[in-house]
Structures are given as structure tokens and as C-alpha cells.
Design a protein around this motif. Sequence first.
Motif, short mmCIF file in Angstrom:
data_model
loop_
_atom_site.label_atom_id
_atom_site.label_comp_id
_atom_site.label_asym_id
_atom_site.label_seq_id
_atom_site.Cartn_x
_atom_site.Cartn_y
_atom_site.Cartn_z
N LYS A 1 0.83 -1.20 0.00
CA LYS A 1 0.00 0.00 0.00
C LYS A 1 0.87 1.25 0.00
O LYS A 1 0.60 2.21 -0.74
CB LYS A 1 -0.93 -0.02 1.22
N LYS B 1 1.02 4.22 -2.93
CA LYS B 1 0.81 5.64 -2.63
C LYS B 1 2.03 6.47 -3.03
O LYS B 1 1.88 7.60 -3.53
CB LYS B 1 0.51 5.82 -1.14
N THR B 2 3.21 5.92 -2.83
CA THR B 2 4.43 6.64 -3.22
C THR B 2 4.46 6.86 -4.73
O THR B 2 4.80 7.95 -5.20
CB THR B 2 5.67 5.86 -2.78
N GLN C 1 1.88 6.93 -6.72
CA GLN C 1 0.83 7.90 -7.05
C GLN C 1 1.34 9.33 -6.82
O GLN C 1 1.12 10.21 -7.65
CB GLN C 1 -0.41 7.65 -6.20
N ARG C 2 2.00 9.55 -5.69
CA ARG C 2 2.55 10.88 -5.41
C ARG C 2 3.61 11.26 -6.43
O ARG C 2 3.75 12.42 -6.80
CB ARG C 2 3.13 10.92 -3.99
N GLU D 1 -6.67 15.72 -4.01
CA GLU D 1 -5.70 15.15 -3.08
C GLU D 1 -5.56 15.97 -1.80
O GLU D 1 -4.77 15.62 -0.93
CB GLU D 1 -4.32 15.06 -3.76
N ASP E 1 -10.39 3.80 0.41
CA ASP E 1 -9.01 4.12 0.06
C ASP E 1 -8.62 3.24 -1.13
O ASP E 1 -8.53 2.02 -1.01
CB ASP E 1 -8.10 3.83 1.26
N ALA F 1 -5.81 2.91 -2.82
CA ALA F 1 -4.54 2.18 -2.69
C ALA F 1 -4.70 0.99 -1.76
O ALA F 1 -4.12 -0.07 -1.98
CB ALA F 1 -3.45 3.12 -2.16
N ASP F 2 -5.50 1.17 -0.71
CA ASP F 2 -5.75 0.07 0.23
C ASP F 2 -6.49 -1.06 -0.47
O ASP F 2 -6.15 -2.24 -0.32
CB ASP F 2 -6.55 0.59 1.42
#
Length: 313
Positions: A92, A96-97, A99-100, A182, A262, A264-265
Motif C-alpha cells: 500500500k 501511494k508513493t 501515485q505521489r 488530493e 481508500d 490504494a488500500d
Amino acid sequence: MIRLLWACLALCVVSSSKPTEKKSRVHAEEPLSPLEHDDNKNFDYDHEAFLGHDEAKTFDQLPQEESKRRLGIIVDQMDSNSDGFVSEDELKAWIKTVQRKHIYESVERQWKDFDENNDGLISWDEYKNITYGTYLDDPQADLEFNYTAMMARDERRFRAADTNRDLIADKLEFTAFLHPEEHDHMKDVVVQETIEDIDKNGDGFIDVDEYIGDMYTAEDHGQEPDWVESERQQFSEFRDKNKDGKMDKEETLDWILPSDYDHADAESKHLLHESDINHDGKLTKEEILDKFEVFVGSQVTDFGEALLRHDEF
């Protein structure tokens, strides 16, 4: 079933280009790819969900052994505590990394276009002049778009992102402007833009016909497909919580940016479920490589491309 459940996404503007009249909105329930998520057919949804269409196609074209080799390097990077396993939390966090990273790269590309004086800041005037300069010089030159309304909308979003109210955006504020979905303090403007896009009768709400009309137009498609009736039921049972026949701002917010979901979750749980052969709740490198087709083409492999560019493959 087709589901076009939209939330406000970033502005896609570059120097000397026309702003789009209708801002794009990301899918709320299925935001990562427009493809059907059916693993019985293929893993294309997962690939696009993590990487995007173009990058997924590039990685899918690699020979199998090369894909697995690169994926093995990526697994080592994902294993942040070096215990030989990739946990759900590590997966996860990795998603997220990445995506950022995509958001950061998007901002960096556009930053160069709008920071005219290279002072490390972007003022509203800089953004306005570059985006709407032609219109401002000659308002009658192009009547294809309602530039006055579009400029007002952009200014409203710029002001919402401008936390210190100086009409000058630093990198963080400009990121909030381009990617409001975001940032918590941008939720109001996200909802407002979404309602404005869908609310055809101008009453400040989204009724069921407007909700369906944003996804489907009968004259364009002929006989109404089954999924449309399903969406009407979704609206009645889940979207319109107070049962007044329309969605207000709070209901629209819960639709486009649900606080209890979420992405990503959900995707990390899905990938774990697909790859955890011994069902111990974590993934070994061997398990991931055995199921490499689930990961190949995903944003997880996007970092692999970055490693390749740095000669680490």
C-alpha cells in the motif's frame, strides 16, 4: 457494467493551449482505469490502475523473462524493512508513493510553463496571462468557449489553493490547484465544480436525471442498457441519503470523494489476494514472480522503469 462516477481532477493546461471547457472528473468507485475490472478475463485493469495506459502498454511489450527480472528488483525496493516479505502495508505504501510521484511529475511539467519570471512562484496573473492571454488580448477573437466563466472558475480554484491569500502559489499551493482531489482543504471547490458540471437546471443540486445524463444520453445510444437502471437504483438507495430526490453538497462529496474508501488500500488487498499462494498474509519474491502477470504493467513497475533509467537494472 460501465460506471462513470466522477470527481474533479486536475486542470490539464499547458502554455499556449486552450483550457478545457468542462474539467475532467476521475471515477469515484473505479478511479484508476476505465477498463472493466474482471480478472477472469485479464489483469489490464490492474496494470492501468497502477501505471496508466501508455506505460502499461510499454511494459506489457517486454519479454516475459525481462519483465520478471525487473519485477524482482522492484520487489526488493518494496520490502522496506528487508525481512524478505512484502506486507500489505508495504504494498500500500509503495502504491501511494508511486501515485505521489506521478502528481509531482505532473506539477513539475506545468510549473515550467507558468513560472514566467523564474522566481520559484506562480502568481495568478502569470497563470491567467499564459492560459487566457489570447482571449484577454482580443475577447472577440474566439467565441467557441465561454472564457469569462472558465477564467472565473480557475480563479476560484486558485484562491482556494492559495492558503496565505497572496494570489501567489508556491509548489504546494500549485499542486493543490492542479490536483484538488488530493487535498482536504480543496474538497469544497471539488464539490462545487462537480455540481456545476452536472446540474443542468441550475438549482444547486444533482437530481437523478442529471446524474444519469452525465453518464448516458438516450438519443446517442438508443435503447437504455441495463446498467443505467442499476445506476438509477444506486442513486435512490445510496447516493440520495436523505431521500429528497437529489444530491446536495454533502451527498455529492460522499459520492465523489468517499471518506471510507481508500483506492490504494483496496488495490493492495486485491494484489495480495491474487498472489498470496500460501495465504500467510504476506508475499515472498517467489510468490510475486509466480504471479508476475498481475503486477507487470502496474505502477509498481513504473518505479522499475525509473531504476532502469539509473542503470540499476
